[in-house]
Design a protein around this motif. Structure first.
Motif, PDB file in Angstrom:
ATOM      1  N   LEU B 125       0.785  -1.219   0.197  1.00  0.00           N
ATOM      2  CA  LEU B 125      -0.124   0.004   0.064  1.00  0.00           C
ATOM      3  C   LEU B 125       0.931   1.326   0.076  1.00  0.00           C
ATOM      4  N   ILE B 126       2.280   1.194   0.450  1.00  0.00           N
ATOM      5  CA  ILE B 126       2.923   2.314   0.171  1.00  0.00           C
ATOM      6  C   ILE B 126       3.627   2.319  -1.447  1.00  0.00           C
ATOM      7  N   GLU B 127       3.583   3.416  -1.914  1.00  0.00           N
ATOM      8  CA  GLU B 127       4.102   3.550  -3.226  1.00  0.00           C
ATOM      9  C   GLU B 127       5.503   3.931  -2.962  1.00  0.00           C
ATOM     10  N   MET B 128       6.479   3.455  -4.087  1.00  0.00           N
ATOM     11  CA  MET B 128       7.843   3.893  -4.269  1.00  0.00           C
ATOM     12  C   MET B 128       7.905   4.967  -4.489  1.00  0.00           C
ATOM     13  N   ASN B 129       7.149   5.680  -5.225  1.00  0.00           N
ATOM     14  CA  ASN B 129       7.429   7.091  -5.698  1.00  0.00           C
ATOM     15  C   ASN B 129       6.893   7.933  -4.599  1.00  0.00           C
ATOM     16  N   PRO B 130       7.533   8.694  -3.847  1.00  0.00           N
ATOM     17  CA  PRO B 130       7.152   9.633  -2.492  1.00  0.00           C
ATOM     18  C   PRO B 130       5.980  10.587  -2.825  1.00  0.00           C
ATOM     19  N   MET B 131       6.093  11.032  -3.966  1.00  0.00           N
ATOM     20  CA  MET B 131       4.752  11.817  -4.295  1.00  0.00           C
ATOM     21  C   MET B 131       3.494  11.091  -4.249  1.00  0.00           C
ATOM     22  N   ASP B 132       3.513  10.114  -4.692  1.00  0.00           N
ATOM     23  CA  ASP B 132       2.026   9.151  -4.502  1.00  0.00           C
ATOM     24  C   ASP B 132       1.872   8.865  -2.982  1.00  0.00           C
ATOM     25  N   ASN B 133       2.601   8.984  -2.248  1.00  0.00           N
ATOM     26  CA  ASN B 133       2.312   8.832  -0.679  1.00  0.00           C
ATOM     27  C   ASN B 133       1.721  10.199   0.192  1.00  0.00           C
ATOM     28  N   GLN B 134       2.027  11.031  -0.532  1.00  0.00           N
ATOM     29  CA  GLN B 134       1.623  12.750  -0.171  1.00  0.00           C
ATOM     30  C   GLN B 134       0.090  12.453   0.578  1.00  0.00           C
ATOM     31  N   TYR B 135      -0.529  11.830  -0.037  1.00  0.00           N
ATOM     32  CA  TYR B 135      -1.925  11.864   0.557  1.00  0.00           C
ATOM     33  C   TYR B 135      -2.005  11.513   1.875  1.00  0.00           C
ATOM     34  N   LEU B 136      -1.328  10.381   2.255  1.00  0.00           N
ATOM     35  CA  LEU B 136      -0.991   9.918   3.495  1.00  0.00           C
ATOM     36  C   LEU B 136      -0.328  10.798   4.704  1.00  0.00           C
ATOM     37  N   ILE B 137       0.505  11.478   3.917  1.00  0.00           N
ATOM     38  CA  ILE B 137       1.227  12.353   4.946  1.00  0.00           C
ATOM     39  C   ILE B 137       0.317  13.553   5.332  1.00  0.00           C
ATOM     40  N   ASP B 138      -0.440  14.036   4.250  1.00  0.00           N
ATOM     41  CA  ASP B 138      -1.413  15.094   4.546  1.00  0.00           C
ATOM     42  C   ASP B 138      -2.284  14.733   5.560  1.00  0.00           C
ATOM     43  N   ALA B 139      -3.121  13.428   5.104  1.00  0.00           N
ATOM     44  CA  ALA B 139      -3.913  12.927   6.061  1.00  0.00           C
ATOM     45  C   ALA B 139      -3.493  12.799   7.612  1.00  0.00           C
ATOM     46  N   SER B 140      -2.438  12.373   7.597  1.00  0.00           N
ATOM     47  CA  SER B 140      -1.614  12.091   9.086  1.00  0.00           C
ATOM     48  C   SER B 140      -1.951  13.370   9.982  1.00  0.00           C
TER      49      SER B 140
END
Lengths: 333, 333
Positions: B125-140
């Motif tokens: 569920l974690i993407e290799m491209n950091p950009m694609d995990n931004q939504y998780l960081i935002d939500a956190s």
DNA sequence: TTGTAAGCGTTATCAT
DNA sequence: ATGATAACGCTTACAA
């Protein structure tokens, strides 16, 4: 951030925002787009509680099962969850274990969450003693109860079952036709489905004029090693058998391992049929002949029935799905 | 049936009923018992929506996974659900498949349900491209994000991971010590965990002065038959290998079947090590040596950490659990 | 087509 | 220790 913020920024009333939210046709395209845009800008998401308070529903279905790590149930949960989601419903999962008491507790917990329906996955959740299912019948006055591969008669209770009896009947009959005479039947639990499977086996023997012998019907924990060891013990005790019909693939895998250990040839000296056509069936050499219990169809049918119930359609109380015998290499046919 | 009915029948105000409901100490025993009795008589259950509206929480955790029918994830879900429930939390399950887009959609859906935290099970569920995990960081910023066997750096993001790298390093090293020189590495996905496993393998080879060869690192769909067929093809193409280290037991089972088909002796001519120590490991003859990735510990630790977060304790951002090598019959040690 | 206002069933804040 | 009442954020008549 709530509906008032949106209404203020869009310069309309909260009623209009609510209409947009619920796709009411009574909104001009211009207003709708304006509101939609504001919602987007603000990153607005409606509050489910407030919504649930008004609507009395949250589009959430409770799913109960004994143990979600059992492969059969894991698949069921996967299909149910996916199917429900395509209809816009969430799922609250509840694994109850095997005690009736905790099952009732969790059942009530789901009810208190005001779920729109409860799906019971797996026939183990239905008790053999009718008294013990009364809580389901009571609850069914308030919300639909859906049974996946289990049966219980009741007003608002809907069952989707696999024709297990027919399936094992056919399997046993074909074993007999292929020359087997001493078919060992392995099962784990006396559930609705478990009893049906066993009856199919017994009927097939009787139908072919063969004796139904207690010694050839054995209970076994649902794991590979237990099944293997049981067969080794039975063999050692002098019981002779030329086929194993199992209520689950795990048991059938155990039978393959027993044969490998004792040097019996499959299928010439020992035929084996499993149940569920799970990934276990492809793990062994030779690969298992197995009964496909159509879990995906079962789940999809359950969900279609449930949606029918919600929409007030006239849906069947009980739907029966035929199983398939998947023939691989552990049988002589 | 609501709090007003109870208050009327008990002859107290709704505030008092609410206090009883929430175990406030500011209620006389006499009143408390009276109210409790009335609640019992009426079969009253508080409305979760109204409660959620006031409290802003519903004691519900969102669990996301790619596919709950995968045995590893099925176990994870089972452990997570059970563990959360003992702490009084429900779980909403969300199987997202493998597309980032649907994953984001479901993630937001869970957020809109105001869940108290979201657990992401499985490193896919974690993407290799950091950009694609931004939504998780935002939500956190709004709610804690818990990762089971995945890692992502972030303020309110907590990871519990298995030391996969160390595990495959040890496994490969022991294969080498036992005389293997051409170890084939089979994997399915380039996830956080997938990359670590592969690195462990590569490091072990390098550490022993053996070459790391591209040809010996092969991707394969996570099922028995695909793995078997891949090995048959590789063998046919002339690649020689004396061991298989797989990122999942299913692939290792495929390796056993390949050996059975080609008549190679296990472990003398071919050593095999699987991963996850799942029930697959016991299905084959000989039984699989496999790495136990401690999924139960991983899940329990995740939940303990989450409860710590809720209670404002000082909890670690990242916890690493050591794996175990379970030695059975497919290796020479 | 749009707005106003009355619920929905709790919790929480004041008073008393 | 108890009660009155204002939120909470939405849906849904009913009015305009």
């Amino acid at each position: 951030m709530n509906i008032y913020d949106v209404s203020r920024k869009a310069g309309v009333s909260i009623a209009t925002v609510s209409r947009v939210l619920n796709g009411s046709p009574n909104v001009s395209d211009r207003t709708r787009n304006l509101v939609l845009e504001v919602m987007n800008d603000l990153g607005y998401t409606p509050n489910v509680f407030a919504r649930g308070l008004g609507l009395g529903t949250i589009y959430t279905i409770g799913i109960m099962c004994s143990d979600s790590s059992d492969p059969y149930l894991a698949h069921a949960i996967s299909y149910l969850e996916r199917g429900l989601r395509t209809h816009g419903y969430d799922s609250i999962l509840c694994c109850t274990g095997n005690s009736l008491e905790t099952r009732q507790k969790y059942f009530n917990l789901l009810r208190s969450k005001k779920v729109d329906a409860i799906i019971l996955a797996g026939s183990k959740l239905i008790e053999m003693n009718p008294m013990d299912n009364q809580y389901l019948i009571d609850a069914s006055r308030e919300l639909p109860i859906m049974l996946v591969n289990g049966y219980l008669k009741g007003e608002n209770i809907y069952s989707t079952v696999c024709d297990d009896r027919h399936a094992t009947h056919e399997a046993a009959s074909r074993l007999i036709s292929s020359g087997c005479r001493d078919i060992l039947y392995l099962y784990t639990s006396y559930s609705y489905s478990g009893v049906n499977k066993m009856n199919g086996y017994q009927d097939a023997l009787a139908g072919c004029g063969l004796p139904v012998r207690e010694k050839y019907i054995r209970q076994c924990p649902k794991d590979v090693t237990s099944a293997r060891d049981l067969l080794l013990r039975l063999d050692h005790s002098g019981l002779s058998f030329d086929a194993v019909l199992a209520s689950d693939d795990a048991l059938a895998v155990g039978a393959v391992k027993y044969a490998n250990m004792t040097g019996r040839e499959i299928p010439d000296s020992l035929s084996i049929i499993g149940y569920n056509n799970s990934s276990y069936a492809l793990c062994t050499d030779p690969e298992l002949t197995s009964i496909d219990s159509k879990i995906e169809t079962l789940c999809n049918t359950t969900i279609n029935t449930l949606m029918g119930v919600f929409h007030g359609s006239n849906v069947p109380t009980r739907t029966t799905i035929a199983a398939d015998l998947i023939i691989r290499a552990t049988t002589k046919f």
